[in-house]
Design a protein around this motif. Structure first.
Motif, PDB file in Angstrom:
ATOM      1  N   MET A  30      -3.094 -81.703  38.795  1.00  0.00           N
ATOM      2  CA  MET A  30      -3.655 -80.620  39.593  1.00  0.00           C
ATOM      3  C   MET A  30      -4.442 -79.654  38.715  1.00  0.00           C
ATOM      4  O   MET A  30      -5.513 -79.187  39.103  1.00  0.00           O
ATOM      5  N   ASP A  31      -3.915 -79.363  37.524  1.00  0.00           N
ATOM      6  CA  ASP A  31      -4.628 -78.453  36.627  1.00  0.00           C
ATOM      7  C   ASP A  31      -5.938 -79.060  36.138  1.00  0.00           C
ATOM      8  O   ASP A  31      -6.937 -78.346  35.978  1.00  0.00           O
ATOM      9  N   GLY A  37     -13.099 -78.205  38.562  1.00  0.00           N
ATOM     10  CA  GLY A  37     -13.805 -77.335  39.499  1.00  0.00           C
ATOM     11  C   GLY A  37     -14.406 -76.125  38.815  1.00  0.00           C
ATOM     12  O   GLY A  37     -15.537 -75.728  39.114  1.00  0.00           O
ATOM     13  N   THR A  38     -13.678 -75.521  37.865  1.00  0.00           N
ATOM     14  CA  THR A  38     -14.231 -74.380  37.139  1.00  0.00           C
ATOM     15  C   THR A  38     -15.418 -74.811  36.286  1.00  0.00           C
ATOM     16  O   THR A  38     -16.375 -74.054  36.112  1.00  0.00           O
ATOM     17  N   LEU A 143     -11.671 -77.909  44.482  1.00  0.00           N
ATOM     18  CA  LEU A 143     -12.434 -76.947  45.270  1.00  0.00           C
ATOM     19  C   LEU A 143     -12.001 -75.525  44.948  1.00  0.00           C
ATOM     20  O   LEU A 143     -12.828 -74.606  44.895  1.00  0.00           O
ATOM     21  N   GLY A 144     -10.705 -75.336  44.692  1.00  0.00           N
ATOM     22  CA  GLY A 144     -10.220 -74.016  44.301  1.00  0.00           C
ATOM     23  C   GLY A 144     -10.906 -73.516  43.038  1.00  0.00           C
ATOM     24  O   GLY A 144     -11.266 -72.337  42.926  1.00  0.00           O
ATOM     25  N   GLY A 145     -11.104 -74.408  42.062  1.00  0.00           N
ATOM     26  CA  GLY A 145     -11.804 -74.031  40.837  1.00  0.00           C
ATOM     27  C   GLY A 145     -13.253 -73.674  41.083  1.00  0.00           C
ATOM     28  O   GLY A 145     -13.796 -72.747  40.467  1.00  0.00           O
ATOM     29  N   ILE A 146     -13.898 -74.401  41.992  1.00  0.00           N
ATOM     30  CA  ILE A 146     -15.295 -74.099  42.330  1.00  0.00           C
ATOM     31  C   ILE A 146     -15.400 -72.735  43.003  1.00  0.00           C
ATOM     32  O   ILE A 146     -16.254 -71.909  42.654  1.00  0.00           O
ATOM     33  N   ILE A 147     -14.530 -72.474  43.973  1.00  0.00           N
ATOM     34  CA  ILE A 147     -14.581 -71.208  44.703  1.00  0.00           C
ATOM     35  C   ILE A 147     -14.257 -70.038  43.777  1.00  0.00           C
ATOM     36  O   ILE A 147     -14.886 -68.977  43.849  1.00  0.00           O
ATOM     37  N   ASP A 148     -13.284 -70.215  42.886  1.00  0.00           N
ATOM     38  CA  ASP A 148     -12.911 -69.128  41.984  1.00  0.00           C
ATOM     39  C   ASP A 148     -14.046 -68.730  41.050  1.00  0.00           C
ATOM     40  O   ASP A 148     -14.140 -67.574  40.638  1.00  0.00           O
TER      41      ASP A 148
END
Length: 269
Positions: A30-31, A37-38, A143-148
């Protein structure tokens, strides 16, 4: 959760990588999906041959004013856990924070195992196939990394929440991947194509604008994915505490208000 093995056959270690104890993930986690994503949002890869030695760089650039805490307290610990690489952020320009990873192993891993773009990302950046094929949880984390890193949490008129971001028109593949994941999560969105002229560079731009509007969709986002970025979290917590979140304040200003101000003091302002 089933382990997803990664193809490491084209990862190359330098003598310095070995000396420093650089570690490469063997399975998708997950990480790793989040960090990917980041990278899609803030990252860049430079890998090419030079007369004075080959260059292998993976770097990240963000907003120094609003993202220092994210780089220091979220991204750096994840990178250390994944790659056993100690990093320090630095201020490269007036308002830019940077992280630079000098490592042949990490750079060739990102290119050859994950399929991330080497050099300019325009038109070719996308969520790696291994993540898109590995189940919804990994896609959510990426996606969480992209949004952040690449989207904003804003409040229209200070009250009405919206997660918003833009992608240049060449990145249609990434746009479609993001929309597919949102549909899988039953999170409603709007996506429109528009053109604008940037006076700073005397250039026309074509972009896709993605908006996730309203409290109901924000609640779904928080339940399914959430924010790791403090710049988003402090806005969210300010809105939850006072019922509104002012525009044009820095991350530190919002953090100070959240920790010290009362609603009466905010109304007086």
């Amino acid at each position: 959760m089933k382990l997803i093995d990664l193809d490491l056959s084209k990862v190359e270690f330098s003598s310095n990588d070995t000396k420093l104890g650089i570690r490469i993930p063997k399975t998708l986690s997950m990480d790793l999906a989040y960090e990917t994503g980041t990278h899609i949002g803030d990252g860049h890869i430079s890998c090419y041959k030079r007369k004075d030695g080959n260059l292998y760089l993976s770097d990240y650039s963000g907003d120094f004013r609003d993202e220092y805490d994210f780089y220091q307290n979220v991204l750096i610990p994840i990178l250390y856990e994944l790659y056993n690489k100690k990093l320090l952020p630095y201020k490269s320009t007036k308002n830019t924070i940077k992280l630079v990873i000098k490592s042949k192993a990490i750079t060739t891993f990102k290119i050859n195992s994950l399929g991330l773009a080497n050099g300019c990302k325009n038109g070719i950046i996308k969520i790696p196939k291994i993540i898109m094929d590995s189940g919804l949880e990994f896609k959510k984390s990426c996606l969480g990394g992209i949004i952040d890193t690449d989207f904003s949490l804003v409040f229209r008129h200070g009250k009405y929440p919206k997660i918003t971001g833009s992608l240049i028109s060449e990145n249609k593949k990434l746009k479609n991947q993001i929309l597919d994941i949102l549909e899988d999560l039953n999170i409603k969105y709007t996506c429109c194509f528009y053109k604008h002229f940037d006076k700073r560079f005397n250039k026309n731009y074509s972009e896709f604008k993605i908006d996730i509007n309203g409290k109901e969709n924000l609640d779904k986002w928080l339940k399914e994915i959430g924010f790791r970025s403090p710049k988003h979290s402090v806005k969210l917590n300010l809105w939850r505490k006072f019922g509104f979140c002012e525009k044009f304040l820095s991350y530190n200003d919002r953090k100070h208000i959240l920790e010290n101000a009362t609603l009466a003091q905010l109304v007086e302002r």
